[in-house]
Write a protein that holds these residues in place. Structure first.
Motif, PDB file in Angstrom:
ATOM      1  N   LEU A   1      14.275  23.361  59.134  1.00  7.58           N
ATOM      2  CA  LEU A   1      15.132  22.190  59.309  1.00  7.58           C
ATOM      3  C   LEU A   1      15.366  21.948  60.791  1.00  7.58           C
ATOM      4  O   LEU A   1      15.780  22.842  61.525  1.00  7.58           O
ATOM      5  CB  LEU A   1      16.471  22.383  58.588  1.00  7.58           C
ATOM      6  CG  LEU A   1      17.481  21.246  58.704  1.00  7.58           C
ATOM      7  CD1 LEU A   1      16.914  19.948  58.136  1.00  7.58           C
ATOM      8  CD2 LEU A   1      18.780  21.615  58.000  1.00  7.58           C
ATOM      9  N   ARG A   2      15.050  20.740  61.232  1.00  7.84           N
ATOM     10  CA  ARG A   2      15.213  20.351  62.632  1.00  7.84           C
ATOM     11  C   ARG A   2      16.095  19.110  62.696  1.00  7.84           C
ATOM     12  O   ARG A   2      15.985  18.231  61.869  1.00  7.84           O
ATOM     13  CB  ARG A   2      13.851  20.072  63.262  1.00  7.84           C
ATOM     14  CG  ARG A   2      12.957  21.312  63.274  1.00  7.84           C
ATOM     15  CD  ARG A   2      11.601  21.021  63.800  1.00  7.84           C
ATOM     16  NE  ARG A   2      11.726  20.497  65.167  1.00  7.84           N
ATOM     17  CZ  ARG A   2      10.705  20.244  65.941  1.00  7.84           C
ATOM     18  NH1 ARG A   2       9.475  20.443  65.524  1.00  7.84           N
ATOM     19  NH2 ARG A   2      10.881  19.773  67.159  1.00  7.84           N
ATOM     20  N   ARG A   3      16.923  19.038  63.735  1.00  2.79           N
ATOM     21  CA  ARG A   3      17.885  17.941  63.862  1.00  2.79           C
ATOM     22  C   ARG A   3      17.749  17.193  65.178  1.00  2.79           C
ATOM     23  O   ARG A   3      18.711  16.619  65.668  1.00  2.79           O
ATOM     24  CB  ARG A   3      19.295  18.501  63.722  1.00  2.79           C
ATOM     25  CG  ARG A   3      19.514  19.212  62.408  1.00  2.79           C
ATOM     26  CD  ARG A   3      20.871  19.852  62.347  1.00  2.79           C
ATOM     27  NE  ARG A   3      20.967  20.751  61.208  1.00  2.79           N
ATOM     28  CZ  ARG A   3      22.047  20.901  60.478  1.00  2.79           C
ATOM     29  NH1 ARG A   3      23.141  20.243  60.763  1.00  2.79           N
ATOM     30  NH2 ARG A   3      22.040  21.736  59.473  1.00  2.79           N
ATOM     31  N   GLU A   4      16.543  17.166  65.744  1.00  5.27           N
ATOM     32  CA  GLU A   4      16.347  16.510  67.034  1.00  5.27           C
ATOM     33  C   GLU A   4      16.349  14.995  66.959  1.00  5.27           C
ATOM     34  O   GLU A   4      16.429  14.328  67.974  1.00  5.27           O
ATOM     35  CB  GLU A   4      15.028  16.951  67.682  1.00  5.27           C
ATOM     36  CG  GLU A   4      15.017  18.369  68.150  1.00  5.27           C
ATOM     37  CD  GLU A   4      14.496  19.318  67.083  1.00  5.27           C
ATOM     38  OE1 GLU A   4      14.115  18.853  65.994  1.00  5.27           O
ATOM     39  OE2 GLU A   4      14.484  20.526  67.337  1.00  5.27           O
TER      40      GLU A   4
ATOM     41  N   TRP B   1      16.497  13.803  60.720  1.00  2.19           N
ATOM     42  CA  TRP B   1      16.113  15.210  60.733  1.00  2.19           C
ATOM     43  C   TRP B   1      14.724  15.346  60.140  1.00  2.19           C
ATOM     44  O   TRP B   1      14.130  14.379  59.680  1.00  2.19           O
ATOM     45  CB  TRP B   1      17.080  16.033  59.898  1.00  2.19           C
ATOM     46  CG  TRP B   1      18.515  15.966  60.334  1.00  2.19           C
ATOM     47  CD1 TRP B   1      19.011  15.495  61.505  1.00  2.19           C
ATOM     48  CD2 TRP B   1      19.632  16.401  59.581  1.00  2.19           C
ATOM     49  NE1 TRP B   1      20.386  15.615  61.528  1.00  2.19           N
ATOM     50  CE2 TRP B   1      20.783  16.174  60.348  1.00  2.19           C
ATOM     51  CE3 TRP B   1      19.785  16.970  58.339  1.00  2.19           C
ATOM     52  CZ2 TRP B   1      22.061  16.495  59.920  1.00  2.19           C
ATOM     53  CZ3 TRP B   1      21.056  17.295  57.890  1.00  2.19           C
ATOM     54  CH2 TRP B   1      22.179  17.061  58.682  1.00  2.19           C
ATOM     55  N   SER B   2      14.230  16.572  60.109  1.00  2.83           N
ATOM     56  CA  SER B   2      12.954  16.839  59.452  1.00  2.83           C
ATOM     57  C   SER B   2      12.923  18.286  58.988  1.00  2.83           C
ATOM     58  O   SER B   2      13.732  19.109  59.420  1.00  2.83           O
ATOM     59  CB  SER B   2      11.784  16.569  60.402  1.00  2.83           C
ATOM     60  OG  SER B   2      11.799  17.481  61.477  1.00  2.83           O
TER      61      SER B   2
END
Length: 188
Positions: free
Chosen positions: A101-104, A162-163
């Protein structure tokens, strides 16, 4: 005289409370949650979802994908993103697998003045809905994503997106579904 006896065997389909068609991330997540709630679940074509799920970008992008006239969809997508961290944490704890989980956020870029104008119209629309968007010049875009072409005119960072690593996510979902007792079958 010879007598041939033919016996017809009727194959009965397995019983289930829920049959989920498609074993991509959505179908597998539904199957896992239904089985975890105590329902008998059969997931049909559990490998079929690889066509989309393993090539997808894994985006959870309600902000950058918000379009004119899709207010109800936007509300649903924003709710889903707010609830996703808890879902992801539960999945990771259960399976011991990190789903990436990425929140960039999402960076959208423009290469010419027409692209840039269209992007700024969408930014204005999204801001009118209370969604965040940071306008960037070409240099700022390349600082965030160094492999962008030098002709990038500008862009926008949508921080509310997010991704996940779609491959890790699907693997963890399959493990959780199997652990919850989801049975698999094949259509045909």
């Amino acid at each position: 005289m010879s007598v041939t006896v033919t016996r017809t065997v009727t194959r009965r389909p397995p019983k289930a409370d829920v049959v989920v068609a498609g074993g991509g991330v959505i179908g597998t997540a539904i199957a896992w949650r239904a089985a975890a709630a105590g329902l008998g679940v059969i997931l049909v074509d559990p490998q079929a979802g690889e066509a989309a799920s393993l090539v997808a970008a894994g985006m959870l992008a309600p902000v950058s994908e918000a379009l004119f006239g899709e207010d109800a969809l936007l509300r649903l997508n924003l709710l889903a993103v707010r609830r996703f961290p808890g879902f992801a944490a539960e999945l990771e704890e259960l399976t011991g697998q990190h789903i990436g989980l990425r929140r960039e956020g999402t960076l959208a870029v423009a290469h010419d003045s027409g692209d840039h104008a269209a992007l700024l119209r969408l930014v204005a629309f999204r801001r009118s809905l209370g969604l965040g968007a940071a306008e960037l010049d070409g240099r700022e875009c390349r600082a965030l994503e160094p492999f962008l072409a030098p002709d990038v005119r500008g862009g926008v960072l949508f921080a509310g997106d997010w991704s996940v690593d779609n491959r890790r996510y699907l693997t963890a979902l399959r493990q959780a579904a199997a652990g919850a007792g989801v049975r698999t079958g094949h259509a045909g």
